[in-house]
Write a protein that holds these residues in place. Structure first.
Motif, short mmCIF file in Angstrom:
data_model
loop_
_atom_site.label_atom_id
_atom_site.label_comp_id
_atom_site.label_asym_id
_atom_site.label_seq_id
_atom_site.Cartn_x
_atom_site.Cartn_y
_atom_site.Cartn_z
N VAL A 1 0.84 -1.20 0.00
CA VAL A 1 0.00 0.00 0.00
C VAL A 1 0.87 1.25 0.00
O VAL A 1 0.51 2.27 -0.59
N PHE A 2 2.04 1.17 0.61
CA PHE A 2 2.92 2.33 0.71
C PHE A 2 3.49 2.75 -0.65
O PHE A 2 3.97 3.87 -0.80
N TYR A 3 3.46 1.85 -1.63
CA TYR A 3 4.01 2.15 -2.94
C TYR A 3 2.95 2.61 -3.95
O TYR A 3 3.29 2.90 -5.09
N ILE A 4 1.69 2.68 -3.55
CA ILE A 4 0.63 3.08 -4.48
C ILE A 4 0.84 4.48 -5.06
O ILE A 4 0.67 4.66 -6.26
N PRO A 5 1.20 5.51 -4.26
CA PRO A 5 1.43 6.83 -4.89
C PRO A 5 2.53 6.81 -5.94
O PRO A 5 2.39 7.43 -7.00
N ALA A 6 3.61 6.08 -5.68
CA ALA A 6 4.70 6.01 -6.65
C ALA A 6 4.24 5.30 -7.92
O ALA A 6 4.57 5.72 -9.04
N ILE A 7 3.46 4.24 -7.77
CA ILE A 7 2.97 3.50 -8.94
C ILE A 7 2.02 4.37 -9.76
O ILE A 7 2.13 4.44 -10.99
N LEU A 8 1.09 5.06 -9.10
CA LEU A 8 0.14 5.91 -9.81
C LEU A 8 0.84 7.04 -10.54
O LEU A 8 0.53 7.34 -11.70
N PHE A 9 1.79 7.69 -9.86
CA PHE A 9 2.54 8.76 -10.50
C PHE A 9 3.33 8.25 -11.70
O PHE A 9 3.35 8.88 -12.75
N ALA A 10 4.00 7.11 -11.54
CA ALA A 10 4.82 6.57 -12.63
C ALA A 10 3.96 6.18 -13.83
O ALA A 10 4.33 6.44 -14.97
N VAL A 11 2.80 5.58 -13.57
CA VAL A 11 1.91 5.20 -14.68
C VAL A 11 1.38 6.43 -15.38
O VAL A 11 1.38 6.51 -16.62
N PHE A 12 0.92 7.43 -14.61
CA PHE A 12 0.36 8.63 -15.23
C PHE A 12 1.40 9.38 -16.04
O PHE A 12 1.16 9.74 -17.21
N TYR A 13 2.57 9.62 -15.48
CA TYR A 13 3.58 10.36 -16.22
C TYR A 13 4.25 9.51 -17.30
O TYR A 13 4.77 10.04 -18.28
N GLY A 14 4.23 8.20 -17.14
CA GLY A 14 4.67 7.32 -18.23
C GLY A 14 3.74 7.42 -19.42
O GLY A 14 4.19 7.45 -20.58
N TRP A 15 2.43 7.48 -19.14
CA TRP A 15 1.45 7.67 -20.22
C TRP A 15 1.66 9.02 -20.91
O TRP A 15 1.59 9.10 -22.13
N LEU A 16 1.93 10.07 -20.11
CA LEU A 16 2.20 11.38 -20.72
C LEU A 16 3.44 11.34 -21.60
O LEU A 16 3.47 11.95 -22.66
N ALA A 17 4.47 10.65 -21.14
CA ALA A 17 5.71 10.57 -21.91
C ALA A 17 5.49 9.83 -23.22
O ALA A 17 6.03 10.21 -24.26
N ILE A 18 4.69 8.77 -23.17
CA ILE A 18 4.42 8.02 -24.40
C ILE A 18 3.54 8.83 -25.34
O ILE A 18 3.77 8.86 -26.56
N PHE B 1 2.87 12.32 -25.38
CA PHE B 1 3.29 13.66 -25.80
C PHE B 1 4.80 13.84 -25.86
O PHE B 1 5.27 14.93 -26.16
N GLY B 2 5.56 12.85 -25.55
CA GLY B 2 7.01 12.95 -25.58
C GLY B 2 7.57 13.27 -24.21
O GLY B 2 6.91 13.86 -23.36
N ILE B 3 8.80 12.90 -24.00
CA ILE B 3 9.43 13.07 -22.70
C ILE B 3 9.64 14.54 -22.36
O ILE B 3 9.73 14.91 -21.21
N GLY B 4 9.66 15.41 -23.37
CA GLY B 4 9.84 16.84 -23.13
C GLY B 4 8.65 17.50 -22.48
O GLY B 4 8.76 18.60 -21.96
N SER B 5 7.51 16.82 -22.48
CA SER B 5 6.31 17.40 -21.87
C SER B 5 6.28 17.22 -20.36
O SER B 5 5.41 17.77 -19.70
N ILE B 6 7.23 16.47 -19.82
CA ILE B 6 7.26 16.19 -18.39
C ILE B 6 8.35 17.03 -17.73
O ILE B 6 9.49 17.06 -18.19
#
Length: 87
Positions: free
Chosen positions: A5-22, A24-29
């Motif tokens: 449960v302690f890793y849920i924020p890291a997982i959610l952030f990584a998935v969301f910003y990974g989707w953004l990187a895919i 719109f490109g890594i420059g959008s982050i």
């Protein structure tokens, strides 16, 4: 199971910003996002080792988001926009 449960924020952030990187490109982050994800991972690790002060590291990205939401207008909710009903 409960320690994951302690890793849920890291997982959610990584998935969301990974989707953004895919999408719109890594420059959008912003580079600060990588620091946030690292803080969430360290926080999750410390909390899983029963170090209560590890939660303070998880608070830092939230504080930064709150601060950044007030820097543009000086208030969290912009109530000074023109009304649709004005003549």
């Amino acid at each position: 199971m409960m320690k994951t449960v302690f890793y849920i924020p890291a997982i959610l952030f990584a998935v969301f910003y990974g989707w953004l990187a895919i999408s719109f490109g890594i420059g959008s982050i912003s580079m600060i996002v990588f620091v946030w994800i690292a803080l969430f991972l360290v926080c999750g690790f410390l909390l899983s080792k029963e170090k209560f002060w590890g939660g303070i590291l998880g608070i830092l990205p939230g504080i930064h988001l709150i601060y950044m939401s007030t820097t543009d207008t000086g208030q969290v909710i912009n109530i000074e926009f023109p009304s649709v009903l004005s003549f």
